[in-house]
Design an enzyme around this catalytic site. Structure first.
Site, PDB file in Angstrom:
ATOM      1  N   PRO A  97       0.792  -1.231   0.000  1.00 35.24           N
ATOM      2  CA  PRO A  97       0.000   0.000   0.000  1.00 35.24           C
ATOM      3  C   PRO A  97       0.827   1.284   0.000  1.00 35.24           C
ATOM      4  O   PRO A  97       1.882   1.359   0.627  1.00 35.24           O
ATOM      5  CB  PRO A  97      -0.822  -0.096   1.294  1.00 35.24           C
ATOM      6  CG  PRO A  97      -0.088  -1.053   2.149  1.00 35.24           C
ATOM      7  CD  PRO A  97       0.569  -2.029   1.207  1.00 35.24           C
ATOM      8  N   ASN A  98       0.305   2.250  -0.723  1.00 34.90           N
ATOM      9  CA  ASN A  98       0.850   3.610  -0.836  1.00 34.90           C
ATOM     10  C   ASN A  98       2.096   3.701  -1.713  1.00 34.90           C
ATOM     11  O   ASN A  98       2.597   4.800  -1.944  1.00 34.90           O
ATOM     12  CB  ASN A  98       1.107   4.224   0.554  1.00 34.90           C
ATOM     13  CG  ASN A  98      -0.164   4.286   1.374  1.00 34.90           C
ATOM     14  OD1 ASN A  98      -1.143   4.889   0.934  1.00 34.90           O
ATOM     15  ND2 ASN A  98      -0.189   3.643   2.524  1.00 34.90           N
ATOM     16  N   ARG A 126       4.542  10.970  -2.561  1.00 35.47           N
ATOM     17  CA  ARG A 126       4.534  10.672  -1.127  1.00 35.47           C
ATOM     18  C   ARG A 126       5.919  10.902  -0.504  1.00 35.47           C
ATOM     19  O   ARG A 126       6.913  10.311  -0.957  1.00 35.47           O
ATOM     20  CB  ARG A 126       4.158   9.198  -0.995  1.00 35.47           C
ATOM     21  CG  ARG A 126       4.307   8.627   0.362  1.00 35.47           C
ATOM     22  CD  ARG A 126       4.210   7.113   0.323  1.00 35.47           C
ATOM     23  NE  ARG A 126       4.247   6.606   1.677  1.00 35.47           N
ATOM     24  CZ  ARG A 126       4.494   5.362   1.999  1.00 35.47           C
ATOM     25  NH1 ARG A 126       4.687   4.470   1.054  1.00 35.47           N
ATOM     26  NH2 ARG A 126       4.524   4.998   3.247  1.00 35.47           N
ATOM     27  N   TYR A 147      11.341   8.884   0.254  1.00 34.73           N
ATOM     28  CA  TYR A 147      11.258   7.896  -0.828  1.00 34.73           C
ATOM     29  C   TYR A 147      11.795   8.388  -2.167  1.00 34.73           C
ATOM     30  O   TYR A 147      11.835   7.631  -3.132  1.00 34.73           O
ATOM     31  CB  TYR A 147       9.801   7.420  -0.975  1.00 34.73           C
ATOM     32  CG  TYR A 147       9.280   6.742   0.275  1.00 34.73           C
ATOM     33  CD1 TYR A 147       9.762   5.499   0.648  1.00 34.73           C
ATOM     34  CD2 TYR A 147       8.340   7.357   1.099  1.00 34.73           C
ATOM     35  CE1 TYR A 147       9.314   4.876   1.815  1.00 34.73           C
ATOM     36  CE2 TYR A 147       7.887   6.754   2.257  1.00 34.73           C
ATOM     37  CZ  TYR A 147       8.378   5.510   2.605  1.00 34.73           C
ATOM     38  OH  TYR A 147       7.940   4.899   3.755  1.00 34.73           O
ATOM     39  N   ASN A 174       7.978  -5.726  -1.445  1.00 35.96           N
ATOM     40  CA  ASN A 174       7.988  -4.580  -0.534  1.00 35.96           C
ATOM     41  C   ASN A 174       6.592  -4.535   0.083  1.00 35.96           C
ATOM     42  O   ASN A 174       5.654  -4.020  -0.538  1.00 35.96           O
ATOM     43  CB  ASN A 174       8.312  -3.265  -1.246  1.00 35.96           C
ATOM     44  CG  ASN A 174       8.429  -2.108  -0.253  1.00 35.96           C
ATOM     45  OD1 ASN A 174       7.943  -2.209   0.877  1.00 35.96           O
ATOM     46  ND2 ASN A 174       9.069  -1.040  -0.655  1.00 35.96           N
ATOM     47  N   ALA A 200       3.395  -0.852   4.522  1.00 32.86           N
ATOM     48  CA  ALA A 200       2.906  -0.860   5.912  1.00 32.86           C
ATOM     49  C   ALA A 200       2.461  -2.251   6.374  1.00 32.86           C
ATOM     50  O   ALA A 200       2.486  -2.535   7.581  1.00 32.86           O
ATOM     51  CB  ALA A 200       1.773   0.143   6.073  1.00 32.86           C
ATOM     52  N   GLU A 220      12.516  -9.743   0.810  1.00 32.77           N
ATOM     53  CA  GLU A 220      11.825  -8.552   1.328  1.00 32.77           C
ATOM     54  C   GLU A 220      12.700  -7.334   1.045  1.00 32.77           C
ATOM     55  O   GLU A 220      13.923  -7.386   1.262  1.00 32.77           O
ATOM     56  CB  GLU A 220      11.622  -8.718   2.840  1.00 32.77           C
ATOM     57  CG  GLU A 220      10.957  -7.537   3.517  1.00 32.77           C
ATOM     58  CD  GLU A 220      10.904  -7.688   5.048  1.00 32.77           C
ATOM     59  OE1 GLU A 220      11.427  -8.697   5.577  1.00 32.77           O
ATOM     60  OE2 GLU A 220      10.356  -6.777   5.697  1.00 32.77           O
ATOM     61  N   HIS A 228      12.871  -2.892   1.301  1.00 37.58           N
ATOM     62  CA  HIS A 228      12.322  -1.595   1.714  1.00 37.58           C
ATOM     63  C   HIS A 228      13.190  -0.489   1.125  1.00 37.58           C
ATOM     64  O   HIS A 228      14.421  -0.582   1.183  1.00 37.58           O
ATOM     65  CB  HIS A 228      12.291  -1.473   3.242  1.00 37.58           C
ATOM     66  CG  HIS A 228      11.416  -2.504   3.872  1.00 37.58           C
ATOM     67  ND1 HIS A 228      10.047  -2.371   3.924  1.00 37.58           N
ATOM     68  CD2 HIS A 228      11.705  -3.705   4.413  1.00 37.58           C
ATOM     69  CE1 HIS A 228       9.537  -3.444   4.498  1.00 37.58           C
ATOM     70  NE2 HIS A 228      10.517  -4.282   4.804  1.00 37.58           N
ATOM     71  N   ARG A 249      13.614   4.511  11.649  1.00 39.10           N
ATOM     72  CA  ARG A 249      12.466   5.427  11.616  1.00 39.10           C
ATOM     73  C   ARG A 249      11.596   5.244  12.872  1.00 39.10           C
ATOM     74  O   ARG A 249      12.101   4.902  13.930  1.00 39.10           O
ATOM     75  CB  ARG A 249      11.700   5.203  10.302  1.00 39.10           C
ATOM     76  CG  ARG A 249      12.582   5.511   9.070  1.00 39.10           C
ATOM     77  CD  ARG A 249      11.843   5.293   7.767  1.00 39.10           C
ATOM     78  NE  ARG A 249      10.661   6.153   7.670  1.00 39.10           N
ATOM     79  CZ  ARG A 249       9.670   5.961   6.794  1.00 39.10           C
ATOM     80  NH1 ARG A 249       9.743   4.933   5.937  1.00 39.10           N
ATOM     81  NH2 ARG A 249       8.647   6.777   6.766  1.00 39.10           N
TER      82      ARG A 249
HETATM   83  C1  DQA Z   1       8.524   0.933   3.249  1.00 43.34           C
HETATM   84  C2  DQA Z   1       8.695   1.186   4.748  1.00 43.34           C
HETATM   85  C3  DQA Z   1       7.381   0.963   5.483  1.00 43.34           C
HETATM   86  O1  DQA Z   1       7.542   1.222   6.861  1.00 43.34           O
HETATM   87  C4  DQA Z   1       6.320   1.902   4.954  1.00 43.34           C
HETATM   88  O2  DQA Z   1       5.079   1.640   5.563  1.00 43.34           O
HETATM   89  C5  DQA Z   1       6.202   1.899   3.467  1.00 43.34           C
HETATM   90  C6  DQA Z   1       7.410   1.773   2.658  1.00 43.34           C
HETATM   91  C7  DQA Z   1       9.810   1.247   2.458  1.00 43.34           C
HETATM   92  O3  DQA Z   1       9.879   0.847   1.302  1.00 43.34           O
HETATM   93  O4  DQA Z   1      10.720   1.892   2.975  1.00 43.34           O
HETATM   94  O5  DQA Z   1       5.128   2.097   2.915  1.00 43.34           O
HETATM   95  O6  DQA Z   1       8.234  -0.450   3.057  1.00 43.34           O
END
Ligand code: DQA
Length: 154
Positions: A16-17, A24, A29, A80, A83, A107, A109, A116
């Site tokens: 998500p997002n 964002r 990012y 990825n 959240a 995985e 990120h 963070r």
């Molecule tokens: C994320 C880190 C997560 O904590 C966050 O909720 C994201 C992006 C990253 O790619 O750094 O949406 O997975």
């Protein structure tokens, strides 16, 4: 581990997002978009000699369905979980089905969640992932694709 010859592609799944990349929190990012990520992953796949398909969803059910599909089709996963990383036991159970049948699941990120907010420090996915790459920006996906291929048996 699943053999390289049995694998026709790697799927890169974004939670998500991540469709909002570029808009964002650019200070975290960066300014590149999901389309830029798709182009980069396609290019990195070509360099590795493997097709790469990049997906994104804000829906937990859809991402879980993609895990089931990866199991059924023996497709390595770069994930990825965004959240979902921090609370989705449903996704963790689905991702475990991938690694349980010896398909690599890396995985990734973009940021370094360990540096963070407190709620980002815990991942329910890391214990079942083949490995985890954090904090390297989009380049982390290149490392993850490389790691997924490296994990396969000759
Ligand atoms: C994320 C880190 C997560 O904590 C966050 O909720 C994201 C992006 C990253 O790619 O750094 O949406 O997975």
């Amino acid at each position: 581990m699943v053999k390289r010859a049995e694998v026709s592609k790697i799927v890169v799944i974004n939670g998500p997002n991540l469709g909002r990349l570029g808009v964002r929190e650019p200070e975290i990012y960066g300014s590149a978009t999901l389309e830029d990520l798709r182009a980069a992953c396609t290019q990195w796949g070509q360099e590795l000699g493997i097709n790469v398909e990049v997906r994104q969803s804000d829906s937990e059910a859809e991402v879980i369905g993609w895990m089931h599909q990866a199991v059924d089709e023996k497709t390595p996963v770069v994930l990825n979980p965004a959240a979902f990383t921090h609370y989705s036991y449903g996704l963790a159970d689905a991702a475990a089905q991938v690694t349980d049948v010896h398909i690599p699941l890396i995985e990734v990120h973009i940021s370094n969640p360990a540096g963070r907010e407190a709620f980002r420090k815990h991942s329910v996915i890391s214990p079942i992932a083949t490995g985890t790459i954090t904090g390297m920006g989009f380049y982390g996906y290149k490392l993850a694709l490389d790691a997924a291929v490296h994990a396969l048996e000759d």
